[in-house]
Enzyme design. Structure first.
Site, PDB file in Angstrom:
ATOM      1  N   GLN A 144     -26.670  61.122  14.096  1.00 54.67           N
ATOM      2  CA  GLN A 144     -27.564  60.363  12.943  1.00 54.67           C
ATOM      3  C   GLN A 144     -28.668  59.344  13.228  1.00 54.67           C
ATOM      4  OE1 GLN A 144     -23.925  57.621  12.622  1.00 54.67           O
ATOM      5  NE2 GLN A 144     -25.642  56.132  12.179  1.00 54.67           N
ATOM      6  N   CYS A 150     -24.261  55.923   9.185  1.00 53.99           N
ATOM      7  CA  CYS A 150     -22.758  56.620   9.420  1.00 53.99           C
ATOM      8  C   CYS A 150     -22.216  56.782   7.767  1.00 53.99           C
ATOM      9  CB  CYS A 150     -22.299  55.293  10.217  1.00 53.99           C
ATOM     10  SG  CYS A 150     -21.884  53.955   8.742  1.00 53.99           S
ATOM     11  N   HIS A 286     -19.795  50.021  10.860  1.00 56.84           N
ATOM     12  CA  HIS A 286     -19.832  51.371  11.115  1.00 56.84           C
ATOM     13  C   HIS A 286     -18.474  52.326  10.674  1.00 56.84           C
ATOM     14  CE1 HIS A 286     -20.970  54.842  13.224  1.00 56.84           C
ATOM     15  NE2 HIS A 286     -20.133  54.671  13.602  1.00 56.84           N
ATOM     16  N   ASN A 307     -16.924  60.966  15.774  1.00 59.84           N
ATOM     17  CA  ASN A 307     -18.063  59.727  15.520  1.00 59.84           C
ATOM     18  C   ASN A 307     -19.379  60.617  15.331  1.00 59.84           C
ATOM     19  OD1 ASN A 307     -20.264  57.885  15.314  1.00 59.84           O
ATOM     20  ND2 ASN A 307     -18.980  56.788  17.764  1.00 59.84           N
TER      21      ASN A 307
END
Ligand SMILES: *[C@@H]1O[C@H](CO)[C@@H](O)[C@H](O)[C@H]1NC(C)=O
Length: 343
Positions: A144, A150, A286, A307
């Site tokens: 990102q 996110c 997040h 992630n």
């Protein structure tokens, strides 16, 4: 009298030598320690190609680095912890800086959105472990960058998985379309957002265009309406997993990748490998995509999360956090804000 004076002065002299000796050896060892840390810092700068605009900035960053390294070394020295931290590319950022640059979930709303149905409510049998990567339902890890997007990555991860399960085809979908075009409401591009709002956008637009057509830039731009108006993967809806139930989350993740939100502030910044088992709050900041679960050889149940911080972070971009803990919110609050696409 003469003799006593002599003894006295010798004693004073010796004392001074001892005091000075102790002081100077402490000062030297402190300098050596700092020098070693500074060397580590400069090696780290080379390794990650870091350059600072001024000596002042370099010194300020050194102090942040030193503090982070001390925390990391101390955590890693505890051999009983089933996870390791590392001095990674984020080692010169304070907790606050890291959070503002790399996360982007706006947190739980004061008034939660209306509950959706939960199609997996009656699921009673789930496999003991699952990893959606091995079933071809997970795109390679993305990054990102310095953008609080996110929420777009977590949503797209769940979307890509749902579409692959429905069509057999894994296609990289556009986070940038969400960043640029899903605006004007609760979602604010690099300033943060919510996966469920993003799902609503995708439903309304009858899909999202793919990554190749609308690549990621890690910045807020004007919406490219030409690309946004030619979507490819459409979904029929989205559902939220009932909150505060790891059991329900398990039923969902056993069936498809799921967007989940967590508290990343804290250990995530320097997480390297293993199963995070503690020191994690539930102040959600997040979102990531839950793409599996399992149990380690040591018997620790974990969630497998994808992630969006690149592949250098964590276990090649993935992180495992403890599953089946006492607190209903789950580790890092994982069971409080989970949703997935229905196709
Ligand atoms: C689950 O089972 C109950 C009771 O049989 C039923 O009413 C409900 O519709 C089922 N839910 C789903 C999603 O199939």
């Amino acid at each position: 009298m003469e003799f006593i004076n002599q003894v006295h002065s010798k004693c004073i002299c010796l004392c001074l030598i001892l005091i000075f000796g102790a002081w100077s050896s402490e000062a030297t060892s402190r300098n050596l320690e700092d020098a070693a840390m500074y060397e580590r810092y400069e090696q780290w700068m080379t390794r990650y190609g870091r350059q600072y605009s001024s000596m002042n900035e370099k010194e300020t960053r050194f102090n942040v680095f030193k503090k982070n390294v001390a925390m990391i070394d101390s955590s890693n020295s505890d051999v009983n912890k089933p996870y390791k931290l590392s001095v990674n590319q984020f080692a010169d950022l304070t907790t606050e800086e890291f959070k503002s640059q790399r996360t982007g979930f706006k947190g739980l709303r004061d008034t939660p959105p209306p509950t959706t149905s939960f199609k997996y409510e009656n699921v009673s049998i789930v496999p003991s472990s699952i990893d959606w990567r091995t079933k071809g339902a997970v795109m390679p890890v993305k990054d990102q960058g310095q953008c609080g997007s996110c929420w777009a990555f977590a949503t797209v991860g769940a979307l890509e998985g749902a579409l692959q399960l429905a069509t057999g085809e894994l296609v990289s979908m556009s986070e940038q379309e969400l960043v640029d075009c899903n605006v004007g409401g609760e979602n604010e591009g690099c300033m943060g957002g919510y996966p469920d709002v993003a799902f609503l956008y995708i439903i309304e637009k009858h899909g999202l265009t793919n990554e190749a057509n609308y690549p990621y830039t890690a910045t807020d731009n004007m919406c490219n309406t030409k690309e946004a108006d030619s979507p490819s993967g459409s979904i029929t809806g989205y559902e939220d997993v009932p909150v505060n139930s790891e059991q329900d989350l398990l039923k969902a993740v056993a069936n498809q990748p799921v967007s989940v939100c967590i508290q990343a502030e804290g250990l995530f910044q320097s997480y390297s490998s293993g199963v995070l088992t503690g020191d994690c709050g539930t102040d959600l900041d997040h979102c990531v995509t839950a793409i599996g679960y399992g149990t380690t050889d040591q018997g620790i149940d974990y969630w497998l999360l994808k992630n969006s911080w690149g592949t250098e972070w964590g276990e090649e971009g993935y992180v495992r956090i403890q599953r089946n803990i006492e607190a209903v919110e789950g580790m890092c609050g994982i069971a409080t804000s989970a949703s997935y696409a229905t196709v």
